[in-house]
Scaffold this motif. Structure first.
Motif, short mmCIF file in Angstrom:
data_model
loop_
_atom_site.label_atom_id
_atom_site.label_comp_id
_atom_site.label_asym_id
_atom_site.label_seq_id
_atom_site.Cartn_x
_atom_site.Cartn_y
_atom_site.Cartn_z
N ARG A 1 -1.91 21.17 50.32
CA ARG A 1 -3.14 20.36 50.28
C ARG A 1 -2.83 18.88 50.57
NH1 ARG A 1 -5.46 22.89 44.64
NH2 ARG A 1 -6.66 24.68 45.50
N ALA A 2 -1.64 18.44 50.12
CA ALA A 2 -1.28 17.01 50.32
C ALA A 2 -0.89 16.72 51.77
CB ALA A 2 -0.14 16.64 49.38
N HIS A 3 -0.41 17.75 52.47
CA HIS A 3 0.07 17.53 53.85
C HIS A 3 -0.48 18.61 54.78
CE1 HIS A 3 2.91 14.71 52.04
NE2 HIS A 3 3.23 15.66 51.17
N PRO A 4 -1.81 18.66 54.92
CA PRO A 4 -2.41 19.74 55.71
C PRO A 4 -1.89 19.79 57.15
CG PRO A 4 -4.00 18.01 55.25
CD PRO A 4 -2.80 17.70 54.43
N GLY A 5 -1.44 20.99 57.54
CA GLY A 5 -1.00 21.22 58.91
C GLY A 5 0.38 20.71 59.22
N GLU A 6 1.05 20.08 58.23
CA GLU A 6 2.33 19.43 58.52
C GLU A 6 3.55 20.24 58.11
OE1 GLU A 6 0.51 15.07 57.22
OE2 GLU A 6 2.59 15.58 56.70
N LEU A 7 3.37 21.17 57.18
CA LEU A 7 4.54 21.81 56.58
C LEU A 7 4.88 23.13 57.25
CD1 LEU A 7 3.83 21.17 52.79
CD2 LEU A 7 4.90 19.66 54.47
#
Ligand code: RIB
Ligand code: CA
Length: 360
Positions: free
Chosen positions: A129-135
């Motif tokens: 949720r904190a890094h949407p699409g990044e992980l």
């Protein structure tokens, strides 16, 4: 990385920049090799590592993983436990495959860090949720924690950037029953829920699935251990040989080489006991390279489902490559890889890490 002429188009995505990794493991010998390999890559950031029950119990997995990360110079990484048993069936571990502690003959120094108090599923949901699409998510264990995270956040498949799963066996002999692969067999209900959650997502959001069909081509042998030690700058040859007594401990002056050698010797002995030769299928290392974008592979799109009722076929994963079921695809199954390239990468990258970590 361009494929050689004539071979199917294999690709990797080296040079993609930083890989921010959420990792779930059941360390485990090949999980340990995967963690060491990922730790050797400066472009990999461990956002968090979570422990699923599988090869050994979840708390032992967490202790192994914490100790290994510290051995590899990755201190301060959050390591959390979630589930202690599968979603719906009793836990079955496999000390005969990975040793009583889960890392073969290796005896890791106790970790200085402590296991997180957060639940693994919360770690995954809050990070996504904190890094949407990044992980990038990599699961080299039964899918219990991942399924629990999806239950807590049904949008998780869309919130994660890339998902790579080691597990399943499709048109290939199982390694736990004649048709089932270990991670799927330990928790078939979790696997069924996870694959269902990805149905209908865009092609580039479907999980890349590293199944036995191709991970069993990644056969680590004593020669690879010898090359790894040489690349680490070890003065003495690291010999792990079939004629040596079982359980012989490494005397390497390099701590990472010593522990990996002790772990892999156990794995070689296990594979020999099951008439597969003095070698080790390092499934999780291959999945780690796919997640990191360093190893070559190609994929085929499919709809995957998992058997959860039949005593005969429990945990069997089935791939529909032709939409015969009429369901949308939910997976990209690895259909080809390059073992020689994989081991060149393993030796050079972990060798360089071990050389950097050499005891003074
Ligand atoms: O079937 C191979 C998988 O099961 C690997 O992840 C190995 O570590 C075991 O967990
Ligand atoms: Ca594993």
């Amino acid at each position: 990385m361009a494929s050689s002429p004539g071979s199917p188009r294999l690709h990797s995505s080296r040079g993609r920049g930083l890989t921010r990794l959420l990792l779930d493991v059941d360390t485990g010998i090949d999980d340990a090799l995967a963690v060491a390999y990922l730790a050797s890559l400066p472009e990999v950031e461990f956002v968090a590592v979570t422990a699923s029950p599988g090869n050994v119990g979840a708390h032992q997995v967490a202790r192994n993983t914490l100790a290994l990360l510290e051995l590899c110079g990755r201190t301060g990484v959050e390591v959390a436990v979630g589930a202690e048993v599968p979603l719906a069936i009793p836990l079955v571990t496999t000390p005969e495959t990975h040793g009583p502690q889960g890392i073969g003959h290796a005896v890791l120094p106790p970790p200085s860090g402590t296991v997180s108090q957060r639940h693994a599923a919360d770690v995954w949901v809050e990070a996504a949720r904190a890094h949407p699409g990044e992980l990038t998510a990599l699961i080299t264990a039964p899918l219990t924690n991942f399924a629990l995270a999806i239950r807590r956040e049904p949008r998780l498949p869309e919130l994660l950037g890339r998902v790579v799963i080691m597990g399943g066996s499709f048109y290939h002999q199982g390694n736990t029953t004649p048709t089932a692969e270990w991670n799927a067999h330990v928790d078939p209900h979790a696997a069924k829920e996870v694959y269902a959650a990805f149905r209908g997502l865009p092609h580039d959001r479907l999980p890349v699935v590293c199944s036995l069909d191709t991970t069993e081509r990644i056969e680590m042998r004593p020669e690879h251990v010898r090359r790894l030690a040489r690349a680490s700058g070890c003065a003495v040859e690291e010999l792990v040989l079939p004629e040596q007594p079982e359980g012989l401990r490494s005397t390497s002056d390099n701590p990472l080489v010593r522990h990996l050698s002790d772990a892999l010797r156990f794995y070689f002995e296990f594979h020999r006991h099951y008439d597969q030769g003095y070698l080790a299928h390092v499934h999780d290392f291959f999945a780690a390279g796919v997640a990191a974008g360093t190893l070559e592979y190609s994929t085929r799109t499919a709809t995957v489902d998992v058997e959860v009722d039949s005593p005969l076929l429990m945990g069997t994963t089935v791939a529909d490559f032709r939409e015969l079921w009429g369901h949308p695809p939910n997976a990209r199954i690895v259909s080809d890889n390059n073992p020689e390239q994989a081991f060149r990468e393993l030796v050079s990258s972990i060798g360089a890490l071990a050389a950097r970590l050499r005891e003074p």
